[in-house]
Scaffold this motif. Structure first.
Motif, short mmCIF file in Angstrom:
data_model
loop_
_atom_site.label_atom_id
_atom_site.label_comp_id
_atom_site.label_asym_id
_atom_site.label_seq_id
_atom_site.Cartn_x
_atom_site.Cartn_y
_atom_site.Cartn_z
N ILE A 72 0.90 -1.24 0.02
CA ILE A 72 -0.04 0.19 0.18
C ILE A 72 0.70 1.16 -0.13
O ILE A 72 0.59 2.21 -0.75
CB ILE A 72 -0.91 0.01 1.20
CG1 ILE A 72 -2.09 -1.10 0.86
CG2 ILE A 72 -1.62 1.21 1.41
CD1 ILE A 72 -2.95 -0.84 -0.06
N GLY A 73 1.97 1.14 0.65
CA GLY A 73 2.78 2.47 0.90
C GLY A 73 3.32 2.44 -0.68
O GLY A 73 3.55 3.81 -0.88
N ARG A 74 4.10 1.58 -1.30
CA ARG A 74 4.49 1.78 -2.48
C ARG A 74 3.23 2.31 -3.50
O ARG A 74 3.60 3.21 -4.48
CB ARG A 74 4.95 0.44 -3.24
CG ARG A 74 6.22 -0.03 -2.35
CD ARG A 74 7.35 0.89 -2.42
NE ARG A 74 7.58 1.60 -3.87
CZ ARG A 74 8.04 0.72 -4.85
NH1 ARG A 74 8.90 -0.43 -4.56
NH2 ARG A 74 8.29 1.18 -5.98
N ARG A 75 2.13 1.87 -3.62
CA ARG A 75 1.07 2.19 -4.22
C ARG A 75 0.70 3.96 -4.06
O ARG A 75 0.45 4.79 -4.96
CB ARG A 75 -0.15 1.53 -4.07
CG ARG A 75 -0.11 -0.01 -4.88
CD ARG A 75 -1.16 -0.64 -4.46
NE ARG A 75 -1.37 -2.11 -5.41
CZ ARG A 75 -2.03 -2.85 -5.29
NH1 ARG A 75 -2.99 -3.08 -4.13
NH2 ARG A 75 -1.87 -4.00 -6.09
N LYS A 121 -5.07 9.17 2.70
CA LYS A 121 -5.54 10.21 3.98
C LYS A 121 -4.69 9.56 5.14
O LYS A 121 -4.27 10.27 6.13
CB LYS A 121 -6.93 10.46 4.20
CG LYS A 121 -7.18 11.41 5.11
CD LYS A 121 -8.60 11.82 5.18
CE LYS A 121 -8.85 13.00 6.02
NZ LYS A 121 -10.44 13.42 5.96
N ARG A 122 -4.69 8.21 5.23
CA ARG A 122 -4.24 7.43 6.59
C ARG A 122 -2.77 7.73 6.55
O ARG A 122 -2.03 8.00 7.80
CB ARG A 122 -4.31 5.88 6.31
CG ARG A 122 -4.06 5.19 7.57
CD ARG A 122 -4.30 3.77 7.71
NE ARG A 122 -3.92 3.12 6.48
CZ ARG A 122 -2.47 2.66 6.19
NH1 ARG A 122 -1.86 2.72 7.20
NH2 ARG A 122 -2.11 2.09 5.08
N LEU A 123 -2.14 7.71 5.33
CA LEU A 123 -0.50 8.10 5.44
C LEU A 123 -0.08 9.32 5.44
O LEU A 123 0.84 9.68 6.20
CB LEU A 123 -0.06 7.09 4.19
CG LEU A 123 -0.06 5.67 4.32
CD1 LEU A 123 0.45 5.11 3.09
CD2 LEU A 123 0.98 5.26 5.47
N LEU A 124 -1.07 10.23 4.76
CA LEU A 124 -0.51 11.44 4.48
C LEU A 124 -1.39 12.72 5.25
O LEU A 124 -1.00 13.85 5.40
CB LEU A 124 -0.41 11.91 2.99
CG LEU A 124 0.52 11.30 2.02
CD1 LEU A 124 0.38 11.38 0.79
CD2 LEU A 124 1.96 11.28 2.65
N GLY A 125 -2.55 12.12 5.89
CA GLY A 125 -3.34 13.16 6.63
C GLY A 125 -4.06 14.08 5.73
O GLY A 125 -5.14 14.71 6.23
N ALA A 154 2.90 6.09 -2.86
CA ALA A 154 3.86 6.64 -3.51
C ALA A 154 3.88 6.94 -5.01
O ALA A 154 4.26 8.11 -5.58
CB ALA A 154 5.34 6.10 -3.01
N LEU A 155 3.27 6.11 -5.51
CA LEU A 155 3.30 6.06 -7.02
C LEU A 155 2.20 7.02 -7.59
O LEU A 155 2.10 8.09 -8.36
CB LEU A 155 2.85 4.51 -7.69
CG LEU A 155 2.51 4.77 -9.14
CD1 LEU A 155 3.72 5.12 -10.17
CD2 LEU A 155 2.34 2.99 -9.76
N ALA A 156 0.91 7.05 -6.63
CA ALA A 156 -0.07 7.82 -7.00
C ALA A 156 0.19 9.32 -6.60
O ALA A 156 -0.35 10.31 -7.26
CB ALA A 156 -1.27 7.45 -6.00
N ARG A 157 1.19 9.62 -5.64
CA ARG A 157 1.50 10.97 -5.38
C ARG A 157 2.33 11.70 -6.45
O ARG A 157 1.92 12.56 -7.13
CB ARG A 157 2.74 10.92 -4.17
CG ARG A 157 1.92 10.58 -2.94
CD ARG A 157 2.92 10.62 -1.93
NE ARG A 157 3.42 11.79 -1.34
CZ ARG A 157 4.16 12.22 -0.28
NH1 ARG A 157 4.75 11.17 0.39
NH2 ARG A 157 4.87 13.14 -0.19
#
Length: 270
Positions: A213-216, A250-254, A218-221
């Motif tokens: 999920i974190g890699r995805r 939102k969970r990862l970046l707020g 990052a790609l979406a960003r």
């Protein structure tokens, strides 16, 4: 006042789980019947009394109950307020037939860790797109049920296998968008599913699903900053849809992906 019954049932996109069933009953009495699946039950409210192979049993809200396939059982509320339950009907292949007799003798598991895992599995199955997390949880639930039935003492130790952990990370990195199931990863890397997850978690401090999920995200960003609309960025990064991306983003970046995409400086007016 008697509360009306409430039920919710669906077939999840997870091999090994035939049906998920959530229900609240006040006065319903199940007649004697059988299933061709393993019935994995937890209670959120109330208590249930039932007969299993002519022996009276009870299920409490702090325990996990495992009813084996092909063995007659019934069920009824143990009090006037009824009960609220969550059930997973596991395919018969998820546990060996040789464990059926042991489950008849010991259907109730007083194991807080196992109950937490079953609860987490239910929650994962309610979320579209989190199939890898659900698959990992199911593998640990299945393992812990076997340990209970076979009376293996204590939790299993953390796996020390950095080589297999790095190979799994490489596989996830190569399959960020399309994803990979735990079973496929286990076949590809010639390792047991729970060993894979334990080794990965010990080496990298998180499970395979959270890493993916974190890699995805990052790609979406990157896609969002390049001007790709959130809906298209979601599917291009491996998420089911924009709501799936938004939940994890939102969970990862707020903040949500739309707000993130709009946060940069505006281009100068022409």
């Amino acid at each position: 006042m008697v509360q009306p019954p409430w039920v919710r049932a669906w077939r999840p996109r997870l091999p090994g789980v035939d049906e998920v069933f959530h229900a609240r009953f006040t006065d319903h009495v199940y007649p004697l019947h059988t299933h061709d699946t393993w019935t994995l039950l937890i209670l959120d409210e109330g208590m249930v009394r039932y007969d299993l192979d002519r022996h009276e049993r009870g299920a409490l809200d702090r325990t996990v109950t495992l009813l084996p396939p092909h063995v007659p059982h019934n069920g009824r509320p143990a009090g006037p307020r009824g009960f609220r339950k969550r059930v997973l009907y596991l395919a018969s292949s998820q546990l060996d037939d040789r464990l059926i007799g042991l489950a008849v003798d010991r259907p109730v598991v007083a194991d807080a860790r196992l109950r937490h895992q079953v609860d987490a599995l239910h929650r994962a199955l309610e979320r579209t797109g989190d199939e890898l997390e659900a698959e990992c949880l199911l593998a640990f639930v299945r393992e812990r049920l076997r340990d209970h039935l076979e009376r293996r003492p204590g939790p299993r130790p953390p796996a020390r296998d950095p080589g297999i952990a790095h190979r799994l990370r490489d596989l996830l990195d190569a399959r960020v968008v399309e994803g990979v199931s735990l079973q496929e990863a286990a076949r590809t890397l010639h390792a047991h599913p729970t060993h894979l997850v334990r080794a990965f978690s010990r080496r990298f401090g998180m499970g395979p699903h959270r890493y993916l999920i974190g890699r995805r995200v990052a790609l979406a960003r990157t896609l969002l900053l390049d001007g790709v609309p959130p809906r298209l960025a979601a599917t291009s990064a491996g998420f089911c849809d924009q709501s799936h991306l938004s939940r994890h983003f939102k969970r990862l970046l707020g903040v949500g992906p739309g707000q993130y995409a709009r946060s940069g400086p505006r281009p100068p007016a022409s």
